[in-house]
Design a protein around this motif. Structure first.
Motif, PDB file in Angstrom:
ATOM      1  N   ALA A  26       0.894  -1.265  -0.039  1.00 50.87           N
ATOM      2  CA  ALA A  26      -0.071   0.152   0.155  1.00 50.87           C
ATOM      3  C   ALA A  26       0.909   1.133   0.155  1.00 50.87           C
ATOM      4  O   ALA A  26       2.210   1.260   0.217  1.00 50.87           O
ATOM      5  CB  ALA A  26      -0.955  -0.062   1.075  1.00 50.87           C
ATOM      6  N   LEU A  27       0.191   2.256  -0.301  1.00 49.09           N
ATOM      7  CA  LEU A  27       1.174   3.751  -0.436  1.00 49.09           C
ATOM      8  C   LEU A  27       0.305   4.225   1.082  1.00 49.09           C
ATOM      9  O   LEU A  27      -0.699   4.321   1.427  1.00 49.09           O
ATOM     10  CB  LEU A  27       0.633   4.474  -1.379  1.00 49.09           C
ATOM     11  N   MET A  39      -4.053  -0.160  -1.778  1.00 48.46           N
ATOM     12  CA  MET A  39      -3.652  -1.423  -1.082  1.00 48.46           C
ATOM     13  C   MET A  39      -4.027  -2.313  -2.053  1.00 48.46           C
ATOM     14  O   MET A  39      -4.926  -2.498  -2.820  1.00 48.46           O
ATOM     15  CB  MET A  39      -4.459  -1.535   0.172  1.00 48.46           C
ATOM     16  N   ARG A  40      -2.789  -3.397  -2.322  1.00 45.23           N
ATOM     17  CA  ARG A  40      -3.014  -4.472  -3.312  1.00 45.23           C
ATOM     18  C   ARG A  40      -2.307  -5.801  -2.464  1.00 45.23           C
ATOM     19  O   ARG A  40      -1.135  -5.571  -1.973  1.00 45.23           O
ATOM     20  CB  ARG A  40      -2.543  -4.205  -4.510  1.00 45.23           C
ATOM     21  N   ARG A  59       4.472  -1.638 -10.693  1.00 45.09           N
ATOM     22  CA  ARG A  59       3.720  -1.625 -12.103  1.00 45.09           C
ATOM     23  C   ARG A  59       2.042  -1.334 -12.084  1.00 45.09           C
ATOM     24  O   ARG A  59       1.712  -0.499 -12.974  1.00 45.09           O
ATOM     25  CB  ARG A  59       4.001  -2.801 -12.933  1.00 45.09           C
ATOM     26  N   ASP A  60       1.637  -2.184 -11.110  1.00 47.04           N
ATOM     27  CA  ASP A  60       0.106  -1.796 -10.941  1.00 47.04           C
ATOM     28  C   ASP A  60      -0.448  -0.608 -10.338  1.00 47.04           C
ATOM     29  O   ASP A  60      -1.441  -0.275 -10.562  1.00 47.04           O
ATOM     30  CB  ASP A  60      -0.410  -3.218 -10.094  1.00 47.04           C
ATOM     31  N   MET A 293      -8.699  -4.206  14.716  1.00 52.28           N
ATOM     32  CA  MET A 293      -8.398  -3.042  13.600  1.00 52.28           C
ATOM     33  C   MET A 293      -8.153  -3.381  12.232  1.00 52.28           C
ATOM     34  O   MET A 293      -7.413  -4.240  12.110  1.00 52.28           O
ATOM     35  CB  MET A 293      -7.005  -2.255  14.244  1.00 52.28           C
ATOM     36  N   ASP A 294      -8.639  -2.780  11.147  1.00 52.94           N
ATOM     37  CA  ASP A 294      -8.345  -3.338   9.842  1.00 52.94           C
ATOM     38  C   ASP A 294      -6.931  -2.898   9.382  1.00 52.94           C
ATOM     39  O   ASP A 294      -6.659  -1.729   9.748  1.00 52.94           O
ATOM     40  CB  ASP A 294      -9.471  -2.718   8.827  1.00 52.94           C
ATOM     41  N   ARG A 295      -6.415  -3.752   8.489  1.00 54.89           N
ATOM     42  CA  ARG A 295      -5.090  -3.243   7.741  1.00 54.89           C
ATOM     43  C   ARG A 295      -4.156  -3.001   9.000  1.00 54.89           C
ATOM     44  O   ARG A 295      -3.093  -2.039   8.693  1.00 54.89           O
ATOM     45  CB  ARG A 295      -5.460  -2.385   7.102  1.00 54.89           C
TER      46      ARG A 295
END
Length: 312
Positions: A26-27, A39-40, A59-60, A293-295
């Motif tokens: 993620a950024l 997020m990927r 790239r993505d 907590m998510d992520r």
């Protein structure tokens, strides 16, 4: 924790969480309260090396990897430049990743990163399950965090007067399991025989139906097994507070959230947590929370970068 020099620029920070089977990227928008986006997730089996996964994400996400500040979360101990990720064939080196990022990443294991996630108190849900008090990470204090999911680990955040927050972590989940009572003693003996060692992690990961119960001469139903696990978790958590000096509170992530939602299990946990021959009153007062907590690993990684770059 392995720390590399981190600099700030206008680029979003890169966050990477490698938990074995999955690599999540993620950024984060730079700042004291970083915002996570883009997020990927990728199966690690799809890439021969971690470098290939980083390149695929770049790239993505349509970004350049270098130069970029990066926080790296891994499942497994950190010692030196080389990192072997649990449940994954990859072998990472911080210097090697530094070649594609322009600078080595800031690395932390997946248990210790939860301590940094505690700074994001506006995210997730914190449930006070025992003790009393509130949390102010801007004041001097010592806060323990326990991560109990696929494994068991603990870490400690410390702020001394006039100093920044510091993180201390280790592999306390792999220390020797100290049984109490006949059932736990039987479990301890079975672990010693079948697993060639009885650790807190192995004891607490024994799910209902696990063959280890039969080897111990026990056949608990789910309710009984859960209560026993809650008791053992309370013993471990109270011991963590004593061993690390986490007097200002202990945060529990992962399985405890659902396990301790049951009233009988919560009572068993707190009784074992507070059952101390020394410092009983101090341990009893120590607040304890379960956290959802998510992520969470990405949140913790972003807060760790903010601390490294800023003045948290």
């Amino acid at each position: 924790m392995t720390v590399a020099a981190v600099r700030s620029d206008a680029k979003d920070w890169l966050l990477a969480d490698i938990d074995g089977e999955t690599a999540t990227f993620a950024l984060a928008t730079p700042g004291d309260r970083p915002s996570i986006h883009n997020m990927r997730r990728y199966p690690t089996r799809d890439f021969p090396t971690a470098t290939d996964a980083f390149i695929a994400y770049a790239r993505d996400a349509h970004i350049h990897l270098s130069p970029r500040d990066c926080a790296l979360v891994v499942s497994g101990p950190l010692h030196g430049d080389t990192i072997r990720v649990a449940r994954c064939p990859w072998v990472l080196t911080l210097q090697g990743l530094g070649h594609i990022l322009g600078r080595p990443p800031l690395a932390v294991n997946d248990s210790a990163v939860k301590s940094w996630a505690n700074l994001a108190q506006d995210e997730g849900e914190h449930r006070l399950i025992g003790g009393a008090g509130s949390t102010d990470f801007n004041a001097p204090g010592r806060w323990a965090t326990i991560n109990f999911e696929n494994g068991l680990g603990a870490s400690l955040l410390v702020r001394r007067p006039g100093e920044r927050l510091s993180l201390f972590d280790g592999e306390i989940g792999h220390t020797g399991f100290s049984p109490r009572g006949e059932s736990e003693t039987a479990l301890h003996a079975a672990l010693q025989k079948l697993k060639r060692g009885a650790t807190w992690e192995l004891a607490l990961l024994a799910q209902p139906g696990d063959p280890i119960w039969i080897a111990a001469g026990l056949s608990p139903d789910r309710r009984t097994a859960d209560r026993m696990r809650a008791t053992m978790l309370g013993s471990f958590a109270g011991g963590v507070v004593l061993a690390l000096g986490g007097w200002n509170g202990v945060f529990l992530y992962g399985i405890p959230r659902s396990l301790l939602a049951n009233g009988d299990c919560l009572a068993a946990f707190n009784a074992a947590f507070e059952d101390r021959t020394a410092y009983r009153s101090e341990v009893r007062r120590t607040p304890r929370w379960t956290v959802a907590m998510d992520r969470v690993n990405l949140v913790g990684a972003a807060r760790m970068l903010a601390r490294s770059i800023g003045k948290t």
